[in-house]
Design an enzyme around this catalytic site. Structure first.
Site, PDB file in Angstrom:
ATOM      1  N   GLY A   1       2.146  -9.100   6.418  1.00 51.90           N
ATOM      2  CA  GLY A   1       2.677  -8.311   7.514  1.00 51.90           C
ATOM      3  C   GLY A   1       2.693  -6.838   7.154  1.00 51.90           C
ATOM      4  O   GLY A   1       2.930  -6.472   5.998  1.00 51.90           O
ATOM      5  N   GLY A   2       2.467  -5.951   8.153  1.00 53.58           N
ATOM      6  CA  GLY A   2       2.455  -4.524   7.872  1.00 53.58           C
ATOM      7  C   GLY A   2       1.369  -4.181   6.870  1.00 53.58           C
ATOM      8  O   GLY A   2       0.199  -4.485   7.050  1.00 53.58           O
ATOM      9  N   ASP A   3       1.779  -3.485   5.772  1.00 57.71           N
ATOM     10  CA  ASP A   3       0.817  -3.144   4.719  1.00 57.71           C
ATOM     11  C   ASP A   3       1.018  -3.998   3.483  1.00 57.71           C
ATOM     12  O   ASP A   3       0.672  -3.602   2.373  1.00 57.71           O
ATOM     13  CB  ASP A   3       0.949  -1.653   4.350  1.00 57.71           C
ATOM     14  CG  ASP A   3       2.355  -1.311   3.854  1.00 57.71           C
ATOM     15  OD1 ASP A   3       3.265  -2.164   3.996  1.00 57.71           O
ATOM     16  OD2 ASP A   3       2.532  -0.207   3.318  1.00 57.71           O
ATOM     17  N   GLU A   4       1.578  -5.203   3.660  1.00 57.10           N
ATOM     18  CA  GLU A   4       1.841  -6.101   2.544  1.00 57.10           C
ATOM     19  C   GLU A   4       0.770  -7.191   2.483  1.00 57.10           C
ATOM     20  O   GLU A   4       0.464  -7.843   3.478  1.00 57.10           O
ATOM     21  CB  GLU A   4       3.214  -6.750   2.692  1.00 57.10           C
ATOM     22  CG  GLU A   4       4.361  -5.749   2.638  1.00 57.10           C
ATOM     23  CD  GLU A   4       5.710  -6.430   2.805  1.00 57.10           C
ATOM     24  OE1 GLU A   4       5.727  -7.661   3.088  1.00 57.10           O
ATOM     25  OE2 GLU A   4       6.740  -5.757   2.668  1.00 57.10           O
TER      26      GLU A   4
ATOM     27  N   LEU B   1       0.831  -1.198   0.000  1.00 53.13           N
ATOM     28  CA  LEU B   1       0.000   0.000   0.000  1.00 53.13           C
ATOM     29  C   LEU B   1       0.871   1.254   0.000  1.00 53.13           C
ATOM     30  O   LEU B   1       1.661   1.473   0.927  1.00 53.13           O
ATOM     31  CB  LEU B   1      -0.927  -0.001   1.218  1.00 53.13           C
ATOM     32  CG  LEU B   1      -1.877  -1.204   1.355  1.00 53.13           C
ATOM     33  CD1 LEU B   1      -2.746  -1.057   2.590  1.00 53.13           C
ATOM     34  CD2 LEU B   1      -2.732  -1.353   0.107  1.00 53.13           C
TER      35      LEU B   1
END
Length: 326
Positions: free
Chosen positions: A283-286, A243
């Site tokens: 994970g995160g924005d992945e 993102l």
């Protein structure tokens, strides 16, 4: 707090002990009932047999007066003393009446030969009638006395059998309740364990924020999808998403808006793709997507454009405002 498996094991063990106890008590009671019934039948047979023998002996002594009847008197008195000592005076009274009747008939010359042994004198007098009545009265009293213990023994056995049956019924109900309780506890424990295991598995394979498969489950499904595509000689598409602008949204509006953004992206991806496709958060924005049954490269590009367009739609913000990421 006591663990549920411990409670389940103790309940099952208690149920097994109760069932074993019921079986043992039931077997013991059955044997006891059989012994008491056999004893009562033996007592009844002895009393009835003795009463018949005594009546036969009294008749033979009164009407015949032979030596065999005199000799048998001692045998019957010994049996009476052993079986029913309280009736020995009644036996002696009956023997006395029989002897007096036999003596009275001899005195009047009415003793008959063996073929007419049971025929009384032609014209019995009042004294003889009194002796016959006395003989009959003593006989009835002796027979009643001999049959009373047999009836009492039978009634006692019947009462004991009913008591044992009631006890066995109560123990059976307790045993069934214990087994049923153990079954319910075991069933509830198994269901709870299965629910906890399912929750633990879901938490270990899914992202806690978005509910999407995590990295481990993604690679497992990717391996399965590759094997399936090879077996069917098909193609599949694997897309990775990152993102753009998510960090600035997180910094400007806070982590709460950032978490809401990730949930909205996950919702849009699930709504866009099929149930057979895989959407995962690495994970995160992945994010990552696995799409099966792709025929050409153009199909993959078309899917990628749809994903970009769906994610790029403005995100709602508090106060009616919107923001966009890419």
């Amino acid at each position: 707090m006591v663990p549920l498996p411990w409670i389940r094991e103790r309940v099952v063990l208690l149920s097994a002990v109760l069932v074993t106890a019921v079986v043992c008590v039931a077997g013991y009671k059955v044997q006891l009932d059989d012994r008491e019934i056999a004893s009562a039948e033996r007592v009844e047979a002895e009393h009835v047999g003795l009463s018949g023998d005594v009546l036969q002996w009294a008749a033979d002594l009164a009407w015949q007066g032979d030596d065999a009847a005199h000799e048998r008197q001692h045998e019957l008195r010994a049996r009476m003393a052993t079986l029913a000592p309280s009736l020995v005076p009644a036996f002696d009274s009956l023997a006395t009446a029989a002897h007096e009747l036999q003596a009275h008939d001899r005195a009047r010359g009415s003793a008959a030969p063996s073929l007419q042994a049971r025929q009384p004198a032609a014209t019995p007098d009042a004294a003889r009638l009194d002796l016959v009545a006395r003989l009959q009265q003593d006989s009835r009293r002796l027979v009643a006395g001999l049959q009373a213990p047999a009836r009492s023994a039978g009634a006692a056995v019947t009462t004991q059998v009913h008591t044992n049956s009631s006890l066995f019924a109560v123990l059976s109900v307790i045993s069934l309740l214990a087994v049923w309780t153990a079954h319910l506890v075991d069933l509830r424990t198994r269901r709870r364990a299965a629910t906890l295991a399912a929750r633990h598995f879901h938490r270990s394979t899914h992202d806690s924020l978005t509910g999407l498969p995590n990295r481990d489950l993604f690679y497992d499904r990717l391996s399965t999808a590759v094997s399936y595509a090879r077996r069917r000689r098909e193609r599949l598409a694997v897309l990775f998403l990152d993102l753009d602008g998510f960090k600035s949204v997180n910094d400007e509006h806070g982590h709460q808006i950032g978490d809401a953004t990730l949930k909205e992206v996950a919702r849009r991806l699930r709504a866009l793709l099929r149930d057979t496709d895989t959407v995962a958060r690495l994970g995160g924005d992945e994010f990552a997507v696995v799409v099966g049954g792709v025929a050409t490269r153009q199909d993959t590009e078309r899917i990628a454009r749809k994903i970009i367009a769906a994610v790029g739609q403005p995100m709602p913000l508090y106060g009616g405002r919107q923001y966009a990421i890419g």
